[in-house]
Design a protein around this motif. Structure first.
Motif, short mmCIF file in Angstrom:
data_model
loop_
_atom_site.label_atom_id
_atom_site.label_comp_id
_atom_site.label_asym_id
_atom_site.label_seq_id
_atom_site.Cartn_x
_atom_site.Cartn_y
_atom_site.Cartn_z
N ILE A 1 12.00 6.27 -8.88
CA ILE A 1 12.59 5.84 -7.61
C ILE A 1 13.26 7.02 -6.90
O ILE A 1 13.17 7.15 -5.67
CB ILE A 1 13.59 4.69 -7.84
N THR A 2 13.90 7.88 -7.66
CA THR A 2 14.51 9.09 -7.06
C THR A 2 13.43 9.94 -6.40
O THR A 2 13.61 10.41 -5.26
CB THR A 2 15.22 9.93 -8.15
N ASP A 3 12.30 10.13 -7.09
CA ASP A 3 11.20 10.91 -6.54
C ASP A 3 10.59 10.24 -5.31
O ASP A 3 10.25 10.90 -4.32
CB ASP A 3 10.12 11.13 -7.61
N MET A 4 10.45 8.90 -5.39
CA MET A 4 9.87 8.15 -4.26
C MET A 4 10.77 8.22 -3.04
O MET A 4 10.29 8.30 -1.90
CB MET A 4 9.60 6.70 -4.67
N ASN A 5 12.07 8.18 -3.26
CA ASN A 5 13.01 8.28 -2.14
C ASN A 5 12.97 9.66 -1.49
O ASN A 5 13.13 9.78 -0.27
CB ASN A 5 14.43 7.97 -2.61
N GLU B 1 0.83 -1.20 0.00
CA GLU B 1 0.00 0.00 0.00
C GLU B 1 0.87 1.27 0.00
O GLU B 1 0.58 2.23 -0.71
CB GLU B 1 -0.92 -0.01 1.22
N THR B 2 1.93 1.26 0.81
CA THR B 2 2.85 2.40 0.84
C THR B 2 3.47 2.64 -0.53
O THR B 2 3.56 3.78 -1.01
CB THR B 2 3.95 2.17 1.88
N PHE B 3 3.90 1.55 -1.16
CA PHE B 3 4.49 1.63 -2.49
C PHE B 3 3.51 2.22 -3.50
O PHE B 3 3.84 3.18 -4.22
CB PHE B 3 4.91 0.21 -2.94
N PHE B 4 2.29 1.70 -3.52
CA PHE B 4 1.33 2.16 -4.53
C PHE B 4 0.93 3.61 -4.31
O PHE B 4 0.82 4.39 -5.28
CB PHE B 4 0.08 1.27 -4.53
N GLN B 5 0.73 4.01 -3.07
CA GLN B 5 0.30 5.38 -2.79
C GLN B 5 1.36 6.39 -3.22
O GLN B 5 1.04 7.50 -3.68
CB GLN B 5 -0.02 5.54 -1.30
N LYS B 6 2.64 6.02 -3.10
CA LYS B 6 3.70 6.93 -3.55
C LYS B 6 3.69 7.07 -5.08
O LYS B 6 3.88 8.16 -5.61
CB LYS B 6 5.06 6.40 -3.08
N ALA C 1 -5.69 -6.04 -6.82
CA ALA C 1 -5.91 -6.32 -8.24
C ALA C 1 -6.14 -5.01 -9.01
O ALA C 1 -5.58 -4.81 -10.10
CB ALA C 1 -7.10 -7.25 -8.41
N GLY C 2 -6.95 -4.13 -8.44
CA GLY C 2 -7.22 -2.84 -9.08
C GLY C 2 -5.95 -2.00 -9.19
O GLY C 2 -5.71 -1.34 -10.20
N GLN C 3 -5.14 -2.03 -8.14
CA GLN C 3 -3.89 -1.27 -8.16
C GLN C 3 -2.91 -1.81 -9.20
O GLN C 3 -2.24 -1.05 -9.90
CB GLN C 3 -3.26 -1.29 -6.76
N LEU C 4 -2.85 -3.13 -9.32
CA LEU C 4 -2.00 -3.75 -10.34
C LEU C 4 -2.43 -3.33 -11.75
O LEU C 4 -1.61 -3.02 -12.60
CB LEU C 4 -2.06 -5.28 -10.25
N LEU D 1 -0.53 4.47 -14.89
CA LEU D 1 0.35 5.43 -14.24
C LEU D 1 1.76 5.40 -14.84
O LEU D 1 2.45 6.42 -14.88
CB LEU D 1 0.43 5.12 -12.74
N LEU D 2 2.17 4.21 -15.28
CA LEU D 2 3.50 4.02 -15.89
C LEU D 2 3.34 3.30 -17.22
O LEU D 2 3.67 2.12 -17.34
CB LEU D 2 4.38 3.20 -14.95
N PRO D 3 2.84 3.97 -18.24
CA PRO D 3 2.62 3.31 -19.53
C PRO D 3 3.94 2.91 -20.17
O PRO D 3 4.97 3.55 -19.96
CB PRO D 3 1.91 4.39 -20.36
N PRO D 4 3.94 1.79 -20.95
CA PRO D 4 5.17 1.38 -21.64
C PRO D 4 5.61 2.42 -22.65
O PRO D 4 4.78 3.04 -23.31
CB PRO D 4 4.76 0.06 -22.32
#
Length: 539
Positions: free
Chosen positions: A500-504, A318-323, A356-359, A365-368
């Motif tokens: 990852i830089t932004d998430m950190n 949940e923490t990962f997805f919310q970020k 499942a919805g988050q996946l 959110l991150l299109p190829p």
């Protein structure tokens, strides 16, 4: 003139006499180079088959009398009689009398005939003639057929045999690499790890496995002159025994897990030796993976790899997805993504539906980005294709086979393979009835979507599989940020690195806010305690 020359050669008793007539006829053969004669040279020198056979037998007697060293034996191992001659009497001399490459397999034509006798071998020959390339499956078929044929005639092989067979395979299939089938041993003196390394390759591996399978290990005698073979053919008997046990035993499960764990190093070596291993080959070698609860074995292997200490749970996910949700925007014109976002942000929601919805929302959110080169083609994956490579929502269990086959056909057209992915079954996303992970043609049923994410991720690392190219960036984000795993094989993906830089940064900000809050709280507690003390002192 020709009969007189052949007669003279046959009647001569020494090396000098054997080559004298050839020298007289300006062939310039002497004691040093006579041992380098090969089949084609002999055919030119002595066209008649019968006289050529007599010459070879005479040469055999000569070198037998002179007690040839191993080096001399190897030098003339390519001498042979014509195709019509195949009995042992016409075989060439050898110190150990077991050089299969000369005694049974004269040249690549024998390899061709051996393969031609088999239906599978004929199919491989036809495929190679058309494509000029061999697949991993076809290489295994070739080795199976040849080793089965060889072992019917000779149970004891040496490194020279493997080398000879490998050369003949490469002559029949010119685009093949000799090292695929045989890699010579390295002595302790020449090794950079200060210990001897045994010979390797497909032929050697098949021989070792067949020795164990046919229970020939104890039946093969060891002599002093064969000691180099025993040193270099280093058979992991315990690993082979565990492999055999696991191939026929599925209960008790605790014992299965115990033996699976014991065979970890043996299996890792098998994966490394066979760089072209795909999941179908692995499953064929280890059929225990077809058991419904075999995902527990994958868990065991992942733990043995010691890549991370992270155990995925609801809080971490949940923490990962919310970020990600906070740092990446959705397209306001895309109704599907907006509907998914509305579902996953509900306060009271089933955890399986939420994950499942988050996946399914992550590819929005991150299109190829960019195009993927697939052989001669270039493919630009869509968001839908990215979603399907991670999680596929189907209405009924009967749809699984159809959809997996459709995906396999799509990947085949793109010269790609189907990598592991998650399947959820239910009439709607809000009513999930069952959850699976698809591994080639194996379907593991799991308890939760979060567990499916965990197992699916671990499969990639346990079996050294690549992430699906259309969702590689998402799986890499999961790897680097959630599991905190870095490997030498990681590809640099700019949008993942930036995110990852932004998430950190968000993580650091959260830590800073927590510290400030803690300091303020401690200060207030201190002030309160001090005020209370003053009050007590005054009263």
């Amino acid at each position: 003139m020709e009969p007189r020359r052949s007669h003279f050669i046959i009647q001569s008793s020494g090396t000098a006499n054997l080559c004298r007539t050839a020298t007289n006829y300006e062939n310039e053969i002497n004691e040093q180079n006579i041992k380098h004669l090969n089949d084609s040279m002999l055919k030119e020198l002595i066209p008649k088959i019968g006289r050529r056979i007599l010459f070879i037998n005479k040469l055999k007697q000569l070198y037998s009398n002179e007690s040839l060293s191993q080096n001399k034996t190897s030098s003339i191992e390519n001498l042979s009689s014509d195709d019509e001659v195949s009995n042992d009497e016409n075989a060439l001399p050898s110190a150990n009398n077991s050089l299969i490459s000369t005694r049974l397999y004269n040249d690549r034509r024998t390899i061709h005939k051996t393969l031609k006798k088999s239906t599978r071998g004929s199919a491989v020959l036809c495929t190679y003639k058309k494509n000029k390339v061999l697949s991993m499956k076809n290489r295994n078929i070739i080795v199976d057929i040849i080793m089965e044929d060889v072992l019917q005639k000779e149970k004891r092989l040496r490194n020279a045999d493997f080398h000879g067979l490998a050369k003949q395979i490469c002559e029949e299939f010119p685009t093949e690499n000799l090292n695929t089938y045989y890699v010579p041993p390295i002595t302790k003196k020449e090794s950079n790890i200060n210990k001897s390394i045994s010979s390797k390759g497909k032929l050697v591996s098949k021989y070792r496995n067949n020795l164990y399978g046919l229970k020939l290990l104890n039946a093969v005698g060891t002599t002093e002159e064969e000691s180099d073979t025993d040193e270099n053919v280093d058979i992991d008997t315990e690993g082979l025994e565990l492999k055999q046990w696991l191939s026929v035993t599925i209960t008790p499960w605790d014992k299965v897990k115990e033996n699976w764990k014991k065979s970890f190093n043996f299996r890792r070596q098998e994966y490394k030796k066979n760089k072209d291993f795909n999941i179908a080959t692995i499953v064929a070698e280890w059929p225990i993976l077809r058991q419904p609860n075999a995902f527990a074995l994958i868990n065991e292997d992942f733990d043995s790899l010691r890549l991370t200490t992270v155990n995925l749970n609801e809080e971490i996910w949940e923490t990962f997805f919310q970020k990600v949700l906070k740092l990446r925007d959705l397209n306001n014109r895309d109704s599907n993504s907006l509907a998914l976002k509305e579902v996953v942000t509900l306060e009271e929601i089933n955890i399986d539906l939420k994950v499942a919805g988050q996946l399914l929302l992550l590819p929005y959110l991150l299109p190829p980005k960019g195009r993927i080169k697939c052989g001669q083609k270039h493919w630009k994956p869509s968001v839908t294709e990215c979603k399907d490579s991670i999680l596929m929502h189907l209405l009924i269990p009967g749809d699984i086979i159809v959809k997996v086959d459709e995906r396999r056909e799509l990947m085949k057209k793109l010269n790609l393979s189907v990598q592991p992915f998650i399947i959820i079954i239910g009439p709607t996303l809000t009513d999930i009835e069952s959850i699976y992970v698809c591994l080639d043609d194996i379907i593991y049923k799991l308890e939760s979507v979060l567990q499916a994410v965990d197992i699916c991720f671990k499969i990639f690392h346990v079996f050294n599989l690549k992430y699906p190219p259309e969702s590689e960036h998402i799986w890499q984000l999961v790897q680097l940020y959630i599991y905190n795993i870095k490997t030498v094989y990681d590809k640099y993906i700019s949008q993942v690195a930036e995110l990852i830089t932004d998430m950190n940064k968000v993580r650091q900000q959260c830590k800073l806010k927590f510290k400030i809050h803690y300091i303020n709280y401690t200060f207030l507690q201190f002030k309160s305690h001090k005020s209370l003390s003053l009050y007590k002192n005054n009263h």
